[in-house]
Design a protein around this motif. Structure first.
Motif, PDB file in Angstrom:
ATOM      1  N   ILE A  30       0.342 117.755  41.041  1.00  0.00           N
ATOM      2  CA  ILE A  30       0.718 118.830  40.118  1.00  0.00           C
ATOM      3  C   ILE A  30       0.958 118.269  38.717  1.00  0.00           C
ATOM      4  CG2 ILE A  30       2.504 120.550  39.602  1.00  0.00           C
ATOM      5  CD1 ILE A  30       2.800 120.857  42.663  1.00  0.00           C
ATOM      6  N   PHE A  31       0.383 118.918  37.713  1.00  0.00           N
ATOM      7  CA  PHE A  31       0.614 118.529  36.307  1.00  0.00           C
ATOM      8  C   PHE A  31       1.639 119.497  35.725  1.00  0.00           C
ATOM      9  CE2 PHE A  31       0.436 117.180  32.194  1.00  0.00           C
ATOM     10  CZ  PHE A  31      -0.500 117.708  31.339  1.00  0.00           C
ATOM     11  N   LEU A  32       2.838 118.991  35.445  1.00  0.00           N
ATOM     12  CA  LEU A  32       3.910 119.807  34.849  1.00  0.00           C
ATOM     13  C   LEU A  32       3.819 119.659  33.338  1.00  0.00           C
ATOM     14  CD1 LEU A  32       7.367 119.400  36.666  1.00  0.00           C
ATOM     15  CD2 LEU A  32       5.672 121.231  36.868  1.00  0.00           C
ATOM     16  N   ALA A  33       3.146 120.582  32.679  1.00  0.00           N
ATOM     17  CA  ALA A  33       2.904 120.472  31.231  1.00  0.00           C
ATOM     18  C   ALA A  33       3.881 121.360  30.469  1.00  0.00           C
ATOM     19  CB  ALA A  33       1.469 120.862  30.917  1.00  0.00           C
ATOM     20  N   MET A  65      -6.920 115.182  34.177  1.00  0.00           N
ATOM     21  CA  MET A  65      -6.887 115.957  35.424  1.00  0.00           C
ATOM     22  C   MET A  65      -7.814 115.366  36.480  1.00  0.00           C
ATOM     23  SD  MET A  65      -6.574 119.759  33.802  1.00  0.00           S
ATOM     24  CE  MET A  65      -5.404 119.986  32.442  1.00  0.00           C
ATOM     25  N   ARG A  66      -8.963 114.870  36.056  1.00  0.00           N
ATOM     26  CA  ARG A  66      -9.902 114.271  37.024  1.00  0.00           C
ATOM     27  C   ARG A  66      -9.334 112.953  37.567  1.00  0.00           C
ATOM     28  NH1 ARG A  66     -14.719 115.780  33.191  1.00  0.00           N
ATOM     29  NH2 ARG A  66     -15.659 117.567  34.275  1.00  0.00           N
ATOM     30  N   GLU A 102      -4.463 119.297  41.118  1.00  0.00           N
ATOM     31  CA  GLU A 102      -4.900 120.538  41.784  1.00  0.00           C
ATOM     32  C   GLU A 102      -4.226 121.762  41.162  1.00  0.00           C
ATOM     33  OE1 GLU A 102      -7.595 118.850  44.192  1.00  0.00           O
ATOM     34  OE2 GLU A 102      -7.103 120.992  44.239  1.00  0.00           O
ATOM     35  N   TRP A 103      -3.000 121.535  40.638  1.00  0.00           N
ATOM     36  CA  TRP A 103      -2.217 122.657  40.094  1.00  0.00           C
ATOM     37  C   TRP A 103      -1.637 122.250  38.747  1.00  0.00           C
ATOM     38  CZ3 TRP A 103      -0.660 127.400  42.553  1.00  0.00           C
ATOM     39  CH2 TRP A 103      -1.206 127.588  43.828  1.00  0.00           C
ATOM     40  N   ILE A 104      -1.523 123.210  37.858  1.00  0.00           N
ATOM     41  CA  ILE A 104      -0.896 122.994  36.554  1.00  0.00           C
ATOM     42  C   ILE A 104       0.198 124.042  36.369  1.00  0.00           C
ATOM     43  CG2 ILE A 104      -1.265 123.079  34.035  1.00  0.00           C
ATOM     44  CD1 ILE A 104      -4.267 122.337  34.843  1.00  0.00           C
ATOM     45  N   VAL A 105       1.331 123.604  35.832  1.00  0.00           N
ATOM     46  CA  VAL A 105       2.369 124.553  35.432  1.00  0.00           C
ATOM     47  C   VAL A 105       2.423 124.521  33.907  1.00  0.00           C
ATOM     48  CG1 VAL A 105       4.802 125.234  35.585  1.00  0.00           C
ATOM     49  CG2 VAL A 105       3.679 124.110  37.537  1.00  0.00           C
ATOM     50  N   ALA A 106       2.285 125.698  33.274  1.00  0.00           N
ATOM     51  CA  ALA A 106       2.241 125.759  31.807  1.00  0.00           C
ATOM     52  C   ALA A 106       2.995 126.988  31.313  1.00  0.00           C
ATOM     53  CB  ALA A 106       0.788 125.835  31.330  1.00  0.00           C
ATOM     54  N   ALA A 140      -9.421 123.145  30.206  1.00  0.00           N
ATOM     55  CA  ALA A 140      -9.823 122.127  31.197  1.00  0.00           C
ATOM     56  C   ALA A 140      -9.618 122.670  32.614  1.00  0.00           C
ATOM     57  CB  ALA A 140      -9.000 120.859  30.985  1.00  0.00           C
ATOM     58  N   ALA A 141      -8.519 123.370  32.824  1.00  0.00           N
ATOM     59  CA  ALA A 141      -8.249 123.939  34.159  1.00  0.00           C
ATOM     60  C   ALA A 141      -9.341 124.930  34.537  1.00  0.00           C
ATOM     61  CB  ALA A 141      -6.884 124.620  34.155  1.00  0.00           C
ATOM     62  N   ARG A 142      -9.784 125.717  33.550  1.00  0.00           N
ATOM     63  CA  ARG A 142     -10.842 126.702  33.831  1.00  0.00           C
ATOM     64  C   ARG A 142     -12.123 125.966  34.239  1.00  0.00           C
ATOM     65  NH1 ARG A 142     -11.657 128.537  29.053  1.00  0.00           N
ATOM     66  NH2 ARG A 142      -9.778 129.797  29.097  1.00  0.00           N
ATOM     67  N   GLU A 143     -12.450 124.925  33.487  1.00  0.00           N
ATOM     68  CA  GLU A 143     -13.694 124.178  33.759  1.00  0.00           C
ATOM     69  C   GLU A 143     -13.647 123.513  35.135  1.00  0.00           C
ATOM     70  OE1 GLU A 143     -15.184 122.077  30.322  1.00  0.00           O
ATOM     71  OE2 GLU A 143     -16.135 120.557  31.608  1.00  0.00           O
ATOM     72  N   LEU A 144     -12.456 123.041  35.505  1.00  0.00           N
ATOM     73  CA  LEU A 144     -12.315 122.349  36.797  1.00  0.00           C
ATOM     74  C   LEU A 144     -11.908 123.303  37.919  1.00  0.00           C
ATOM     75  CD1 LEU A 144     -10.449 119.176  35.454  1.00  0.00           C
ATOM     76  CD2 LEU A 144     -12.888 119.390  36.048  1.00  0.00           C
ATOM     77  N   ARG A 145     -11.755 124.584  37.558  1.00  0.00           N
ATOM     78  CA  ARG A 145     -11.395 125.623  38.531  1.00  0.00           C
ATOM     79  C   ARG A 145     -10.073 125.310  39.238  1.00  0.00           C
ATOM     80  NH1 ARG A 145     -15.432 128.897  39.039  1.00  0.00           N
ATOM     81  NH2 ARG A 145     -15.034 129.638  41.139  1.00  0.00           N
ATOM     82  N   LEU A 146      -9.116 124.872  38.434  1.00  0.00           N
ATOM     83  CA  LEU A 146      -7.782 124.552  38.971  1.00  0.00           C
ATOM     84  C   LEU A 146      -6.867 125.760  38.857  1.00  0.00           C
ATOM     85  CD1 LEU A 146      -7.206 121.027  37.351  1.00  0.00           C
ATOM     86  CD2 LEU A 146      -8.354 121.604  39.514  1.00  0.00           C
ATOM     87  N   SER A 147      -5.856 125.793  39.707  1.00  0.00           N
ATOM     88  CA  SER A 147      -4.866 126.883  39.646  1.00  0.00           C
ATOM     89  C   SER A 147      -3.837 126.582  38.568  1.00  0.00           C
ATOM     90  CB  SER A 147      -4.156 127.009  40.999  1.00  0.00           C
ATOM     91  OG  SER A 147      -5.105 127.272  42.008  1.00  0.00           O
ATOM     92  N   VAL A 148      -3.502 127.613  37.779  1.00  0.00           N
ATOM     93  CA  VAL A 148      -2.496 127.460  36.723  1.00  0.00           C
ATOM     94  C   VAL A 148      -1.357 128.438  36.978  1.00  0.00           C
ATOM     95  CG1 VAL A 148      -2.002 127.645  34.252  1.00  0.00           C
ATOM     96  CG2 VAL A 148      -4.251 126.814  35.016  1.00  0.00           C
ATOM     97  N   ILE A 149      -0.160 127.907  37.128  1.00  0.00           N
ATOM     98  CA  ILE A 149       1.021 128.778  37.188  1.00  0.00           C
ATOM     99  C   ILE A 149       1.444 128.987  35.731  1.00  0.00           C
ATOM    100  CG2 ILE A 149       3.430 128.961  37.923  1.00  0.00           C
ATOM    101  CD1 ILE A 149       2.639 127.285  40.383  1.00  0.00           C
ATOM    102  N   MET A 150       1.264 130.196  35.232  1.00  0.00           N
ATOM    103  CA  MET A 150       1.437 130.488  33.809  1.00  0.00           C
ATOM    104  C   MET A 150       2.752 131.254  33.587  1.00  0.00           C
ATOM    105  SD  MET A 150       0.196 130.135  30.800  1.00  0.00           S
ATOM    106  CE  MET A 150      -1.587 129.815  30.871  1.00  0.00           C
ATOM    107  N   ILE A 151       3.652 130.610  32.873  1.00  0.00           N
ATOM    108  CA  ILE A 151       4.964 131.216  32.616  1.00  0.00           C
ATOM    109  C   ILE A 151       4.856 132.151  31.414  1.00  0.00           C
ATOM    110  CG2 ILE A 151       7.396 130.760  32.058  1.00  0.00           C
ATOM    111  CD1 ILE A 151       6.942 127.936  33.352  1.00  0.00           C
TER     112      ILE A 151
END
Ligand code: 3Y8
Ligand code: NAP
Length: 248
Positions: free
Chosen positions: A129-132, A184-185, A190-194, A208-219
């Motif tokens: 998980i990427f906590l951004a 990300m690669r 697999e998951w990003i929190v933004a 980048a998440a869109r291009e890699l088709r990753l799930s984004v938890i969007m606050i």
């Protein structure tokens, strides 16, 4: 005219450059959240005001005639204080606020209201998980210790991280699509929190998440009271020099 710019964002920095170029009398204000904030072409103050009352006192003392709230959409306390202080001192206030990012058909976003909902939205099975979301709101994720976290702060942590499996990147934006794709690669994210911060300085991870088709938890952005708001530096300069044009 004497302008107080509440800064700390890319847009505030662009505004400061234009205000300086126009030769306007202005002060740029940082909260002092980072160790080495970017230098501005204006006289700069660093640190809190002591709440809305402290800000009102400074407006009176420094005889500011205008306040521009160019802070971040998630910086809600300073924005509320600016509204209160400007009302108390009858000082014109405008907010320079960028639009939120809009989900496209190719985005895999899970929209949540706040940090607690973001923690609850994480998968249960261990993943990367990427906590951004910076440094201030990491502790709640200790409720999900099973994951391998990548964190990104502007300054070094200055102490142990509250997560058992966490790797810290120290890097200030603005970020690039290439850099985010590589991050990300290489970390098999697999998951990003933004946060839905909007603007260009932080959106590369979303692309980048869109291009890699990753799930984004969007606050989602927090709500703020109604106030005069504009979306461009040009509109702020117009408001400062021709307020009638903006119905101020
Ligand atoms: C102190 C001023 C510029 C301005 C750079 C923008 C873009 C890069 C993206 C990620 C997300 C995050 C964070 C972020 C971005 C810009 C812009 C933006 C996000 C600086 C700055 C200050 C801060 C404060 C800092 C927070 C943190 C948030 C990191 C300067 C660089 C995560 C917001 O360590 C801390 O305590 C940091 C705190 C508030 C949020 C958090 O909760 O940790 N910004 N960021 C301002 C002050 O003191 O008044 O140091 O020069 C400004 C910028 N940060 O072009 O140079 O405009 O948004 N900043 C988020 O979006 O969630 C990083 O890593 O992908
Ligand atoms: P916040 O929670 O809204 O404000 C907390 C307190 O910090 C305020 O009450 C005020 O202290 C002080 N403060 C905030 N911004 C200030 C400024 N520009 N000048 C002087 N004092 C300020 O703020 P935050 O979310 O911590 O953000 C702090 C700064 O980082 C802001 O400048 C913001 O633009 C920037 N930033 C924030 C984010 C984010 O995700 N929140 C992202 C990028 C940049 P007193 O009560 O003592 O007056």
């Amino acid at each position: 005219m004497r302008v107080l710019i509440l800064g700390g964002t890319s847009e505030a920095n662009r505004l400061a450059a234009e205000v300086a170029a126009a030769g306007l009398d202005a002060i740029y204000s940082y909260a002092g959240r980072t160790q080495v904030p970017v230098n501005q072409p204006l006289p700069t103050r660093i640190g809190g005001f002591g709440g809305a009352d402290g800000l009102a006192d400074l407006i009176r003392l420094e005889e500011f005639t205008h306040v521009v709230d160019a802070t971040h959409p998630f910086a809600t306390e300073i924005s509320r204080n600016a509204l209160t202080a400007c009302a108390a001192t009858a000082t014109p206030l405008v907010a320079l606020e960028r639009k939120p990012w809009i989900k496209t058909a190719d985005d895999r976003w899970i929209d949540v209201d706040d940090i607690a909902a973001a923690v609850a939205a994480l998968p249960k099975a261990r993943t990367n998980i990427f906590l951004a979301i910076g440094r201030q709101h990491v502790a709640p994720f200790a409720a999900m210790p099973q994951h391998a976290y990548t964190l990104r702060f502007i300054d070094a942590a200055g102490g142990p991280l509250p997560l058992p499996d966490a790797d810290l990147l120290v890097s200030r934006g603005p970020f690039t699509l290439g850099g985010e794709l590589e991050l990300m690669r290489s970390r098999h994210i697999e998951w990003i929190v933004a946060r839905n911060s909007g603007g260009e300085g932080a959106r590369a991870k979303i692309d980048a998440a869109r291009e890699l088709r990753l799930s984004v938890i969007m606050i989602k952005r927090p709500q703020l009271p109604d106030r005069l708001r504009v979306e461009s530096v040009a509109d702020v300069l117009q408001w400062l020099t021709h307020p009638a044009c903006l119905g101020a």
